[in-house]
Design a protein around this motif. Structure first.
Motif, PDB file in Angstrom:
ATOM      1  N   VAL A 260       0.863  -1.171   0.000  1.00  0.00           N
ATOM      2  CA  VAL A 260       0.000   0.000   0.000  1.00  0.00           C
ATOM      3  C   VAL A 260       0.904   1.227   0.000  1.00  0.00           C
ATOM      4  CG1 VAL A 260      -1.599   1.388   1.377  1.00  0.00           C
ATOM      5  CG2 VAL A 260      -1.977  -1.056   1.127  1.00  0.00           C
ATOM      6  N   LEU A 261       0.583   2.189  -0.845  1.00  0.00           N
ATOM      7  CA  LEU A 261       1.273   3.469  -0.846  1.00  0.00           C
ATOM      8  C   LEU A 261       0.347   4.503  -0.202  1.00  0.00           C
ATOM      9  CD1 LEU A 261       3.671   5.271  -1.766  1.00  0.00           C
ATOM     10  CD2 LEU A 261       2.377   5.703  -3.866  1.00  0.00           C
ATOM     11  N   ARG A 262       0.858   5.198   0.793  1.00  0.00           N
ATOM     12  CA  ARG A 262       0.117   6.284   1.433  1.00  0.00           C
ATOM     13  C   ARG A 262       0.776   7.599   1.026  1.00  0.00           C
ATOM     14  NH1 ARG A 262      -2.939   3.470   5.113  1.00  0.00           N
ATOM     15  NH2 ARG A 262      -2.011   1.520   5.863  1.00  0.00           N
ATOM     16  N   PHE A 263      -0.028   8.487   0.470  1.00  0.00           N
ATOM     17  CA  PHE A 263       0.487   9.773  -0.003  1.00  0.00           C
ATOM     18  C   PHE A 263      -0.262  10.902   0.675  1.00  0.00           C
ATOM     19  CE2 PHE A 263      -0.051  13.437  -2.837  1.00  0.00           C
ATOM     20  CZ  PHE A 263       1.274  13.766  -3.095  1.00  0.00           C
ATOM     21  N   THR A 264       0.482  11.920   1.090  1.00  0.00           N
ATOM     22  CA  THR A 264      -0.112  13.104   1.710  1.00  0.00           C
ATOM     23  C   THR A 264       0.516  14.354   1.112  1.00  0.00           C
ATOM     24  OG1 THR A 264      -0.405  11.912   3.802  1.00  0.00           O
ATOM     25  CG2 THR A 264      -0.557  14.313   3.871  1.00  0.00           C
ATOM     26  N   GLN A 265      -0.325  15.306   0.732  1.00  0.00           N
ATOM     27  CA  GLN A 265       0.137  16.630   0.330  1.00  0.00           C
ATOM     28  C   GLN A 265      -0.487  17.660   1.250  1.00  0.00           C
ATOM     29  OE1 GLN A 265      -0.692  17.886  -3.710  1.00  0.00           O
ATOM     30  NE2 GLN A 265      -0.093  19.994  -3.290  1.00  0.00           N
ATOM     31  N   THR A 266       0.315  18.572   1.747  1.00  0.00           N
ATOM     32  CA  THR A 266      -0.187  19.690   2.536  1.00  0.00           C
ATOM     33  C   THR A 266       0.328  20.992   1.924  1.00  0.00           C
ATOM     34  OG1 THR A 266       1.714  19.583   4.047  1.00  0.00           O
ATOM     35  CG2 THR A 266      -0.251  18.347   4.672  1.00  0.00           C
ATOM     36  N   GLY A 267      -0.385  22.094   2.200  1.00  0.00           N
ATOM     37  CA  GLY A 267       0.109  23.390   1.780  1.00  0.00           C
ATOM     38  C   GLY A 267      -0.566  23.951   0.551  1.00  0.00           C
ATOM     39  N   PHE A 268      -1.878  24.126   0.575  1.00  0.00           N
ATOM     40  CA  PHE A 268      -2.596  24.770  -0.526  1.00  0.00           C
ATOM     41  C   PHE A 268      -2.759  26.248  -0.161  1.00  0.00           C
ATOM     42  CE2 PHE A 268      -3.689  20.320  -0.565  1.00  0.00           C
ATOM     43  CZ  PHE A 268      -3.593  19.984  -1.904  1.00  0.00           C
ATOM     44  N   GLN A 269      -1.980  27.113  -0.810  1.00  0.00           N
ATOM     45  CA  GLN A 269      -1.848  28.483  -0.353  1.00  0.00           C
ATOM     46  C   GLN A 269      -2.308  29.539  -1.356  1.00  0.00           C
ATOM     47  OE1 GLN A 269      -0.878  29.310   2.707  1.00  0.00           O
ATOM     48  NE2 GLN A 269      -0.503  27.210   3.327  1.00  0.00           N
ATOM     49  N   SER A 270      -2.807  29.145  -2.534  1.00  0.00           N
ATOM     50  CA  SER A 270      -3.169  30.155  -3.532  1.00  0.00           C
ATOM     51  C   SER A 270      -4.390  30.947  -3.063  1.00  0.00           C
ATOM     52  CB  SER A 270      -3.468  29.493  -4.876  1.00  0.00           C
ATOM     53  OG  SER A 270      -4.668  28.759  -4.810  1.00  0.00           O
ATOM     54  N   ASP A 271      -4.638  32.078  -3.715  1.00  0.00           N
ATOM     55  CA  ASP A 271      -5.797  32.907  -3.370  1.00  0.00           C
ATOM     56  C   ASP A 271      -7.096  32.119  -3.513  1.00  0.00           C
ATOM     57  OD1 ASP A 271      -4.138  35.033  -2.842  1.00  0.00           O
ATOM     58  OD2 ASP A 271      -4.373  35.938  -4.827  1.00  0.00           O
ATOM     59  N   ASP A 272      -7.144  31.257  -4.534  1.00  0.00           N
ATOM     60  CA  ASP A 272      -8.317  30.412  -4.748  1.00  0.00           C
ATOM     61  C   ASP A 272      -7.927  28.979  -4.415  1.00  0.00           C
ATOM     62  OD1 ASP A 272     -10.746  29.387  -5.424  1.00  0.00           O
ATOM     63  OD2 ASP A 272     -10.593  29.802  -7.575  1.00  0.00           O
ATOM     64  N   TRP A 273      -7.604  28.755  -3.139  1.00  0.00           N
ATOM     65  CA  TRP A 273      -7.052  27.457  -2.774  1.00  0.00           C
ATOM     66  C   TRP A 273      -8.055  26.318  -2.913  1.00  0.00           C
ATOM     67  CZ3 TRP A 273      -8.440  23.845   0.818  1.00  0.00           C
ATOM     68  CH2 TRP A 273      -9.330  24.223   1.813  1.00  0.00           C
ATOM     69  N   GLU A 274      -9.352  26.614  -2.817  1.00  0.00           N
ATOM     70  CA  GLU A 274     -10.339  25.543  -2.953  1.00  0.00           C
ATOM     71  C   GLU A 274     -10.326  24.970  -4.367  1.00  0.00           C
ATOM     72  OE1 GLU A 274     -13.841  27.544  -1.614  1.00  0.00           O
ATOM     73  OE2 GLU A 274     -13.671  26.669   0.393  1.00  0.00           O
ATOM     74  N   ALA A 275     -10.214  25.833  -5.392  1.00  0.00           N
ATOM     75  CA  ALA A 275     -10.107  25.349  -6.772  1.00  0.00           C
ATOM     76  C   ALA A 275      -8.800  24.603  -6.967  1.00  0.00           C
ATOM     77  CB  ALA A 275     -10.198  26.516  -7.749  1.00  0.00           C
ATOM     78  N   GLU A 276      -7.713  25.132  -6.361  1.00  0.00           N
ATOM     79  CA  GLU A 276      -6.419  24.440  -6.446  1.00  0.00           C
ATOM     80  C   GLU A 276      -6.516  23.059  -5.814  1.00  0.00           C
ATOM     81  OE1 GLU A 276      -1.840  24.810  -4.726  1.00  0.00           O
ATOM     82  OE2 GLU A 276      -3.407  26.161  -4.009  1.00  0.00           O
ATOM     83  N   TYR A 277      -7.152  22.979  -4.648  1.00  0.00           N
ATOM     84  CA  TYR A 277      -7.294  21.694  -3.955  1.00  0.00           C
ATOM     85  C   TYR A 277      -8.108  20.711  -4.790  1.00  0.00           C
ATOM     86  CZ  TYR A 277      -8.609  18.250  -0.427  1.00  0.00           C
ATOM     87  OH  TYR A 277      -8.800  17.076   0.240  1.00  0.00           O
ATOM     88  N   GLU A 278      -9.234  21.186  -5.341  1.00  0.00           N
ATOM     89  CA  GLU A 278     -10.091  20.312  -6.145  1.00  0.00           C
ATOM     90  C   GLU A 278      -9.356  19.787  -7.367  1.00  0.00           C
ATOM     91  OE1 GLU A 278     -13.441  18.151  -7.305  1.00  0.00           O
ATOM     92  OE2 GLU A 278     -12.922  19.099  -5.395  1.00  0.00           O
ATOM     93  N   ALA A 279      -8.660  20.686  -8.094  1.00  0.00           N
ATOM     94  CA  ALA A 279      -7.934  20.276  -9.291  1.00  0.00           C
ATOM     95  C   ALA A 279      -6.796  19.328  -8.942  1.00  0.00           C
ATOM     96  CB  ALA A 279      -7.386  21.505 -10.019  1.00  0.00           C
ATOM     97  N   THR A 280      -6.082  19.618  -7.858  1.00  0.00           N
ATOM     98  CA  THR A 280      -4.969  18.767  -7.437  1.00  0.00           C
ATOM     99  C   THR A 280      -5.468  17.393  -7.019  1.00  0.00           C
ATOM    100  OG1 THR A 280      -3.698  20.695  -6.729  1.00  0.00           O
ATOM    101  CG2 THR A 280      -3.039  18.566  -5.838  1.00  0.00           C
TER     102      THR A 280
END
Length: 230
Positions: free
Chosen positions: A83-103
């Motif tokens: 099993v591979l567990r992956f975590t990304q933190t640090g969504f900092q753009s002005d429109d971070w919700e769109a960045e998070y969704e796209a990512t």
């Protein structure tokens, strides 16, 4: 940092921990499912992607790139799988919700691609190319047009695309999401990206397993996307 700005995924893989490590830690492995890159740190703990704060061969690593952190952890499972567990933190753009969704959508496709690579093409060298549609393909309508050309949203359905300069591209739909489509052929994994959430054009990532002329592939797919959006 709030939990909302954290993306996590757990990916069961039909591969040994060593195979997974090779896929996520070497240039050859990364090219086979993601993109050409070398995540290994130099003697100062620096990689092309940032500062490597943890590097444990066979187990995982952590990269700090600006305000974002990327953690890969491998866990062995019974029967020689992992099993591979992956975590990304640090969504900092002005429109971070769109960045998070796209990512989030993008990582979902990429880790599915990792599983497809390890199940169908493990250890095979890959030729990787990228082609992009014109600037005006950065809309939801443009993405829907590509969906219609693919012709199905049902995973495991047959897909056939006529690409000038190549043999007919015949495969199976292996992924269908709101912003991504995956097609697996006998020799390749094709990944279509609808990037309108980021204000970017439609794009294709092509992982071809075996010897191939990358320039010919890139030119053919670039022409195909250009003609699609005339």
């Amino acid at each position: 940092m709030s939990d909302e700005r954290r993306y996590e995924i757990e990916v069961p893989l039909e591969a040994t921990p060593d195979q997974v490590w090779d896929a996520i830690s070497t240039p050859e492995g990364m090219t086979a499912w993601f993109a050409p890159m070398d995540p290994a740190p130099d003697e100062n703990g620096i990689s092309a992607d940032g500062v490597v704060t943890r590097w444990e061969p066979g187990h995982g690593y952590v990269v700090q790139a600006g305000s974002s952190s990327y953690e890969y952890l491998i866990e062995a499972r019974d029967g020689g799988s992992a099993v591979l567990r992956f975590t990304q933190t640090g969504f900092q753009s002005d429109d971070w919700e769109a960045e998070y969704e796209a990512t989030s959508r993008g990582w979902g496709l990429y880790f599915h691609t990792l599983a497809q690579y390890l199940s169908n093409f493990a250890g095979q060298p890959a030729t990787y190319i990228v082609a992009e549609g014109p600037a005006w393909s950065n809309t939801q309508e443009a993405w829907q047009k590509l969906q219609r050309v693919v012709g199905t949203s049902i995973v495991r359905d047959k897909v056939q695309l006529e690409v000038y300069g190549l043999e007919p591209v015949v495969g199976l739909l292996d992924y269908f999401g709101p912003s991504h489509i995956g097609v697996r052929t006998d020799q390749a994994l094709l990944r279509f990206h609808g990037r309108n959430l980021l204000g970017m054009s439609v794009a294709l990532g092509h992982h071809y397993y075996g010897n191939q002329d990358a320039k010919r592939l890139e030119d053919a797919w670039q022409s195909w996307l250009t003609e699609l959006y005339l």
